[in-house]
Write a protein that holds these residues in place. Structure first.
Motif, PDB file in Angstrom:
ATOM      1  N   ASP A  90       0.983  -1.020  -0.085  1.00  0.00           N
ATOM      2  CA  ASP A  90       0.115   0.068  -0.047  1.00  0.00           C
ATOM      3  C   ASP A  90       0.908   1.135   0.118  1.00  0.00           C
ATOM      4  O   ASP A  90       0.250   2.194  -0.561  1.00  0.00           O
ATOM      5  CB  ASP A  90      -0.917   0.207   1.045  1.00  0.00           C
ATOM      6  CG  ASP A  90      -2.194  -0.779   0.956  1.00  0.00           C
ATOM      7  OD1 ASP A  90      -2.533  -1.170  -0.337  1.00  0.00           O
ATOM      8  OD2 ASP A  90      -2.763  -1.124   2.039  1.00  0.00           O
ATOM      9  N   SER A 111     -10.540   0.535  -5.269  1.00  0.00           N
ATOM     10  CA  SER A 111     -11.112  -0.727  -4.897  1.00  0.00           C
ATOM     11  C   SER A 111     -10.186  -1.521  -4.158  1.00  0.00           C
ATOM     12  O   SER A 111      -9.031  -1.759  -4.565  1.00  0.00           O
ATOM     13  CB  SER A 111     -11.755  -1.319  -6.096  1.00  0.00           C
ATOM     14  OG  SER A 111     -12.559  -0.794  -6.441  1.00  0.00           O
ATOM     15  N   ASP A 112     -10.536  -2.345  -3.023  1.00  0.00           N
ATOM     16  CA  ASP A 112     -10.062  -3.416  -2.554  1.00  0.00           C
ATOM     17  C   ASP A 112     -10.641  -4.741  -3.222  1.00  0.00           C
ATOM     18  O   ASP A 112     -11.697  -5.090  -2.746  1.00  0.00           O
ATOM     19  CB  ASP A 112     -10.079  -3.398  -0.908  1.00  0.00           C
ATOM     20  CG  ASP A 112      -9.453  -4.436  -0.192  1.00  0.00           C
ATOM     21  OD1 ASP A 112      -9.222  -5.539  -0.802  1.00  0.00           O
ATOM     22  OD2 ASP A 112      -9.407  -4.380   1.334  1.00  0.00           O
ATOM     23  N   HIS A 113      -9.670  -5.319  -3.781  1.00  0.00           N
ATOM     24  CA  HIS A 113     -10.169  -6.859  -4.371  1.00  0.00           C
ATOM     25  C   HIS A 113      -9.466  -8.015  -3.690  1.00  0.00           C
ATOM     26  O   HIS A 113      -9.658  -9.085  -4.454  1.00  0.00           O
ATOM     27  CB  HIS A 113      -9.641  -6.533  -5.855  1.00  0.00           C
ATOM     28  CG  HIS A 113     -10.058  -5.716  -6.977  1.00  0.00           C
ATOM     29  ND1 HIS A 113     -11.548  -5.759  -7.253  1.00  0.00           N
ATOM     30  CD2 HIS A 113      -9.708  -4.624  -7.173  1.00  0.00           C
ATOM     31  CE1 HIS A 113     -11.713  -4.658  -8.114  1.00  0.00           C
ATOM     32  NE2 HIS A 113     -10.588  -3.922  -8.112  1.00  0.00           N
ATOM     33  N   THR A 114      -9.234  -7.593  -2.560  1.00  0.00           N
ATOM     34  CA  THR A 114      -8.661  -8.710  -1.847  1.00  0.00           C
ATOM     35  C   THR A 114      -7.230  -9.112  -2.047  1.00  0.00           C
ATOM     36  O   THR A 114      -6.293  -8.982  -1.524  1.00  0.00           O
ATOM     37  CB  THR A 114      -9.681 -10.136  -1.559  1.00  0.00           C
ATOM     38  OG1 THR A 114     -10.938  -9.794  -0.898  1.00  0.00           O
ATOM     39  CG2 THR A 114      -8.815 -10.967  -0.626  1.00  0.00           C
ATOM     40  N   THR A 116      -5.629  -7.613  -4.586  1.00  0.00           N
ATOM     41  CA  THR A 116      -5.141  -6.560  -4.875  1.00  0.00           C
ATOM     42  C   THR A 116      -5.652  -5.288  -4.573  1.00  0.00           C
ATOM     43  O   THR A 116      -7.163  -5.413  -4.120  1.00  0.00           O
ATOM     44  CB  THR A 116      -5.021  -6.266  -6.548  1.00  0.00           C
ATOM     45  OG1 THR A 116      -6.318  -6.011  -7.025  1.00  0.00           O
ATOM     46  CG2 THR A 116      -4.652  -7.511  -7.441  1.00  0.00           C
ATOM     47  N   HIS A 117      -5.183  -4.323  -4.185  1.00  0.00           N
ATOM     48  CA  HIS A 117      -5.465  -2.938  -3.903  1.00  0.00           C
ATOM     49  C   HIS A 117      -5.363  -2.103  -5.229  1.00  0.00           C
ATOM     50  O   HIS A 117      -4.348  -2.065  -5.994  1.00  0.00           O
ATOM     51  CB  HIS A 117      -4.817  -2.164  -2.797  1.00  0.00           C
ATOM     52  CG  HIS A 117      -5.448  -2.859  -1.274  1.00  0.00           C
ATOM     53  ND1 HIS A 117      -4.746  -2.613  -0.216  1.00  0.00           N
ATOM     54  CD2 HIS A 117      -6.357  -3.840  -1.229  1.00  0.00           C
ATOM     55  CE1 HIS A 117      -5.355  -3.213   0.634  1.00  0.00           C
ATOM     56  NE2 HIS A 117      -6.246  -4.197   0.047  1.00  0.00           N
ATOM     57  N   TYR A 132      -2.285  -0.999  -9.802  1.00  0.00           N
ATOM     58  CA  TYR A 132      -2.700  -1.981  -8.493  1.00  0.00           C
ATOM     59  C   TYR A 132      -1.228  -2.332  -7.980  1.00  0.00           C
ATOM     60  O   TYR A 132      -0.037  -2.436  -8.447  1.00  0.00           O
ATOM     61  CB  TYR A 132      -3.417  -3.148  -9.077  1.00  0.00           C
ATOM     62  CG  TYR A 132      -2.655  -4.109 -10.001  1.00  0.00           C
ATOM     63  CD1 TYR A 132      -2.309  -5.420  -9.353  1.00  0.00           C
ATOM     64  CD2 TYR A 132      -2.668  -3.878 -11.328  1.00  0.00           C
ATOM     65  CE1 TYR A 132      -1.452  -6.165 -10.203  1.00  0.00           C
ATOM     66  CE2 TYR A 132      -2.039  -5.060 -12.103  1.00  0.00           C
ATOM     67  CZ  TYR A 132      -1.440  -6.033 -11.499  1.00  0.00           C
ATOM     68  OH  TYR A 132      -0.683  -6.945 -12.243  1.00  0.00           O
ATOM     69  N   MET A 135      -1.707  -8.005  -3.003  1.00  0.00           N
ATOM     70  CA  MET A 135      -1.548  -7.922  -1.662  1.00  0.00           C
ATOM     71  C   MET A 135      -0.699  -9.234  -0.910  1.00  0.00           C
ATOM     72  O   MET A 135      -1.088 -10.386  -1.422  1.00  0.00           O
ATOM     73  CB  MET A 135      -2.860  -8.005  -1.081  1.00  0.00           C
ATOM     74  CG  MET A 135      -3.750  -6.820  -1.185  1.00  0.00           C
ATOM     75  SD  MET A 135      -3.086  -5.273  -1.131  1.00  0.00           S
ATOM     76  CE  MET A 135      -2.625  -5.393   0.676  1.00  0.00           C
ATOM     77  N   ARG A 152     -14.407  -4.305  -1.960  1.00  0.00           N
ATOM     78  CA  ARG A 152     -14.823  -3.365  -1.273  1.00  0.00           C
ATOM     79  C   ARG A 152     -14.137  -1.956  -1.221  1.00  0.00           C
ATOM     80  O   ARG A 152     -13.335  -1.828  -2.136  1.00  0.00           O
ATOM     81  CB  ARG A 152     -14.230  -3.690   0.427  1.00  0.00           C
ATOM     82  CG  ARG A 152     -14.649  -5.066   0.665  1.00  0.00           C
ATOM     83  CD  ARG A 152     -14.277  -5.490   1.909  1.00  0.00           C
ATOM     84  NE  ARG A 152     -12.935  -5.925   1.999  1.00  0.00           N
ATOM     85  CZ  ARG A 152     -12.202  -7.059   1.546  1.00  0.00           C
ATOM     86  NH1 ARG A 152     -12.644  -7.894   1.162  1.00  0.00           N
ATOM     87  NH2 ARG A 152     -10.789  -7.108   1.570  1.00  0.00           N
ATOM     88  N   LEU A 154     -11.644   1.041  -1.139  1.00  0.00           N
ATOM     89  CA  LEU A 154     -10.206   0.863  -0.597  1.00  0.00           C
ATOM     90  C   LEU A 154      -9.936   2.098   0.149  1.00  0.00           C
ATOM     91  O   LEU A 154     -10.359   3.393  -0.107  1.00  0.00           O
ATOM     92  CB  LEU A 154      -9.141   1.160  -1.836  1.00  0.00           C
ATOM     93  CG  LEU A 154      -7.831   1.140  -1.616  1.00  0.00           C
ATOM     94  CD1 LEU A 154      -7.365  -0.077  -0.842  1.00  0.00           C
ATOM     95  CD2 LEU A 154      -7.117   1.264  -2.928  1.00  0.00           C
TER      96      LEU A 154
END
Length: 156
Positions: A90, A111-114, A116-117, A132, A135, A152, A154
């Motif tokens: 991050d 977006s938080d894609h689990t 990737t951020h 991106y 993670m 979700r 970010l």
């Protein structure tokens, strides 16, 4: 036949100088041809290639002129966006956000894609780009369901 990897993208752009400056100077993607000091080019038409070093070129821009049609918005057939990995933390994504914010780049979302951020931005011609970071510790190879985890907001 088996696809080994995505080789490159080719984008039509209105103004090669403006778009090359965006990808080279704002995003930091090394331009491999033509030499920015010699824009006459190698291909015989206005174009520029960029590579992170993985292959000979990963992005090719071809100038089509300022009078080119706008990209249609909304649901349509064709490219939605392409992703560019900018790191593995991050902190690196925050640094990218600071750089693009200082450059006045239009941001579409985050977006938080689990797995990737991601930050979503637009290039000078309206092409959407996902910047991106992968993670750490997310084992999507052994748990592919993580790739389709709910998206979700970010928070950087």
């Amino acid at each position: 036949m088996e696809i080994k990897e995505l080789g490159h993208l080719v984008l039509y752009v209105r103004n090669l100088e403006r778009s090359a400056a965006f990808y080279r100077d704002v995003l930091g993607w090394p331009q491999v041809f033509p030499d920015p000091a010699d824009p006459a080019g190698l291909l015989g038409f206005p174009a520029a290639g960029f590579s992170s070093g993985r292959t000979h070129h990963e992005l090719l821009l071809i100038e089509v002129g300022e009078d080119a049609a706008e990209l249609p918005r909304g649901r349509r057939v064709g490219l939605y966006h392409f992703g560019l990995k900018v790191g593995d933390s991050d902190d690196e994504l925050r640094a990218a956000l600071e750089r693009i914010s200082q450059a006045g780049v239009r941001i579409a979302g985050a977006s938080d894609h689990t797995v990737t951020h991601s930050l979503y931005i637009y290039d000078p011609d309206g092409n959407e780009i996902e910047l991106y970071v992968d993670m750490p510790g997310v084992d999507w190879r052994n748990n592919p369901a993580l790739i389709a985890a709910p998206i979700r907001p970010l928070r950087l």
